[in-house]
Design a protein around this motif. Structure first.
Motif, PDB file in Angstrom:
ATOM      1  N   ASP A  80       0.857  -1.183   0.000  1.00 47.63           N
ATOM      2  CA  ASP A  80       0.000   0.000   0.000  1.00 47.63           C
ATOM      3  C   ASP A  80       0.897   1.238   0.000  1.00 47.63           C
ATOM      4  OD1 ASP A  80       0.986   0.241   2.578  1.00 47.63           O
ATOM      5  OD2 ASP A  80      -0.902  -0.298   3.559  1.00 47.63           O
ATOM      6  N   PRO A  81       0.313   2.453  -0.073  1.00 46.89           N
ATOM      7  CA  PRO A  81       1.160   3.653  -0.114  1.00 46.89           C
ATOM      8  C   PRO A  81       2.150   3.759   1.043  1.00 46.89           C
ATOM      9  CG  PRO A  81      -1.074   4.216  -0.761  1.00 46.89           C
ATOM     10  CD  PRO A  81      -1.112   2.782  -0.302  1.00 46.89           C
ATOM     11  N   ALA A  82       1.721   3.361   2.248  1.00 51.01           N
ATOM     12  CA  ALA A  82       2.643   3.413   3.386  1.00 51.01           C
ATOM     13  C   ALA A  82       3.789   2.426   3.189  1.00 51.01           C
ATOM     14  CB  ALA A  82       1.900   3.123   4.684  1.00 51.01           C
ATOM     15  N   GLY A  83       3.474   1.228   2.702  1.00 48.28           N
ATOM     16  CA  GLY A  83       4.511   0.226   2.457  1.00 48.28           C
ATOM     17  C   GLY A  83       5.474   0.664   1.375  1.00 48.28           C
ATOM     18  N   ARG A  84       4.931   1.285   0.326  1.00 47.77           N
ATOM     19  CA  ARG A  84       5.782   1.788  -0.759  1.00 47.77           C
ATOM     20  C   ARG A  84       6.723   2.871  -0.229  1.00 47.77           C
ATOM     21  NH1 ARG A  84       6.254   3.120  -6.396  1.00 47.77           N
ATOM     22  NH2 ARG A  84       7.922   4.668  -6.403  1.00 47.77           N
ATOM     23  N   HIS A 224       7.054  -6.267  11.309  1.00 48.00           N
ATOM     24  CA  HIS A 224       7.500  -5.269  10.319  1.00 48.00           C
ATOM     25  C   HIS A 224       6.372  -4.826   9.392  1.00 48.00           C
ATOM     26  CE1 HIS A 224      11.486  -3.718   8.514  1.00 48.00           C
ATOM     27  NE2 HIS A 224      10.498  -2.857   8.280  1.00 48.00           N
ATOM     28  N   ARG A 225       5.227  -4.550   9.977  1.00 46.87           N
ATOM     29  CA  ARG A 225       4.130  -3.941   9.230  1.00 46.87           C
ATOM     30  C   ARG A 225       4.167  -2.441   9.462  1.00 46.87           C
ATOM     31  NH1 ARG A 225      -1.142  -7.421  10.822  1.00 46.87           N
ATOM     32  NH2 ARG A 225      -2.108  -5.630   9.808  1.00 46.87           N
ATOM     33  N   VAL A 226       3.768  -1.673   8.459  1.00 44.92           N
ATOM     34  CA  VAL A 226       3.792  -0.212   8.572  1.00 44.92           C
ATOM     35  C   VAL A 226       2.400   0.343   8.305  1.00 44.92           C
ATOM     36  CG1 VAL A 226       6.229   0.055   8.012  1.00 44.92           C
ATOM     37  CG2 VAL A 226       4.546   0.000   6.163  1.00 44.92           C
ATOM     38  N   TYR A 227       2.135   1.504   8.888  1.00 47.28           N
ATOM     39  CA  TYR A 227       0.809   2.102   8.793  1.00 47.28           C
ATOM     40  C   TYR A 227       0.931   3.617   8.820  1.00 47.28           C
ATOM     41  CZ  TYR A 227      -3.986   3.328  10.177  1.00 47.28           C
ATOM     42  OH  TYR A 227      -5.238   3.882  10.249  1.00 47.28           O
ATOM     43  N   GLN A 228       0.197   4.268   7.930  1.00 52.31           N
ATOM     44  CA  GLN A 228       0.164   5.725   7.884  1.00 52.31           C
ATOM     45  C   GLN A 228      -1.161   6.183   8.468  1.00 52.31           C
ATOM     46  OE1 GLN A 228       2.500   8.064   5.812  1.00 52.31           O
ATOM     47  NE2 GLN A 228       1.628   9.314   7.421  1.00 52.31           N
ATOM     48  N   ARG A 229      -1.107   6.878   9.607  1.00 52.17           N
ATOM     49  CA  ARG A 229      -2.341   7.361  10.233  1.00 52.17           C
ATOM     50  C   ARG A 229      -2.844   8.593   9.473  1.00 52.17           C
ATOM     51  NH1 ARG A 229      -0.498   6.929  16.525  1.00 52.17           N
ATOM     52  NH2 ARG A 229       1.213   8.116  15.662  1.00 52.17           N
TER      53      ARG A 229
END
Length: 295
Positions: A80-84, A224-229
């Motif tokens: 997703d955009p955060a992962g990219r 190692h998961r990422v998330y954009q709040r």
């Protein structure tokens, strides 16, 4: 011998393991899959690169893919955009300040909000507003946000941190009905930020503290998961006004991309709005000073 980019290696390996080979549209073969997800050669095929090139990248070798290859890898791994964005940061092309270009252990300047921003917060009587800086540090909150969540200003300076509070404060566990979801989001947001600022000493110290003090943090960090709040909903069981569901939107302050303002609202004419209005009235009363919510 070149240093190994272990963060990149870990992120690519875990992202690959989460992919469904059937979703990827790859032809089936008779080989038994010993590990979940895609094989290295399958990611390479989907991204249009050689297996050797992708293997070296996943080993954390110091190579910098072209923008086209980064695009292809993001598609192959369904980022997703955060992962990219996280992938670019780990590779070192996500910003003008490459992770390799910063001083290791650097301590950034202390963040403070402008007086005008604080004045804006204080004038918003019916909207809870919380301002977070680097590493989820709580920079400011208005009266209603302090009553709704926690009064960070009354905490020792080192503890004025949203991630530290939600993971370590028992009151936060009681406040959030969906604590697991909200706490995990806080961890994944820190993961995203750490990719962009791997040499920030204050952030590193926070992560080290949380890894030793919170088993959940250590588990979620290792995934190692990422998330954009950006926006979402929180469900609360408030000690003063009971259950309510509250939505949030985020705004980044112009001229300060490392400062984020969280504005909370409720659905019009809903029980949650009535609860928030009640909390606003309560927070103005003398009783709110004597009997603040135990968060």
């Amino acid at each position: 011998m070149p240093a190994i980019n272990r963060e990149l290696a870990d992120f690519l390996r875990r992202a690959r393991s989460k992919q469904d080979p059937r979703r990827a549209g790859l032809p089936t073969d008779a080989r038994v899959r010993r590990v979940p997800g895609l094989r290295r050669e399958e990611v390479a095929l989907l991204a249009g690169v050689s297996t050797d090139y992708y293997a070296r990248l996943e080993q954390g070798r110091r190579i910098v893919p072209s923008p086209a290859v980064i695009d292809a890898l993001a598609r192959a791994l369904h980022l997703d955009p955060a992962g990219r964005s996280h992938l670019e940061d780990l590779i070192g092309v996500g910003s003008t300040e490459s992770p390799r270009g910063r001083t290791r252990g650097a301590v950034p300047a202390v963040q403070r909000i402008r007086p005008g921003v604080q004045q804006l917060l204080d004038n918003l009587d019916t909207v809870p507003v919380l301002v977070l800086g680097r590493g989820s540090h709580a920079l400011a909150a208005n009266r209603l946000a302090r009553a709704l969540l926690a009064d960070f200003e009354q905490m020792p300076a080192r503890e004025r941190n949203y991630a530290r509070w939600i993971l370590l404060d028992p009151g936060a566990r009681e406040l959030f009905v969906d604590w697991d979801q909200q706490a995990r989001a806080a961890v994944e947001s820190l993961r995203l930020e750490f990719g962009a600022h791997p040499n920030d000493r204050t952030l590193t110290e926070l992560i080290d503290d949380l890894r030793t003090q919170s088993p959940e943090f250590d588990q979620w960090w290792n995934e190692h998961r990422v998330y954009q709040r950006t926006y979402g909903t929180k469900r609360l069981r408030h000690p003063v006004v009971g259950d309510l569901s509250i939505d949030y939107e985020t705004l980044t302050l112009p001229g300060d991309k490392e400062t984020t303002m969280f504005l909370y609202s409720t659905e019009p004419h809903s029980p949650s709005q009535r609860a928030l209005n009640l909390l606003a009235s309560w927070s103005l009363s003398p009783a709110s000073i004597r009997h603040a919510p135990p968060t």
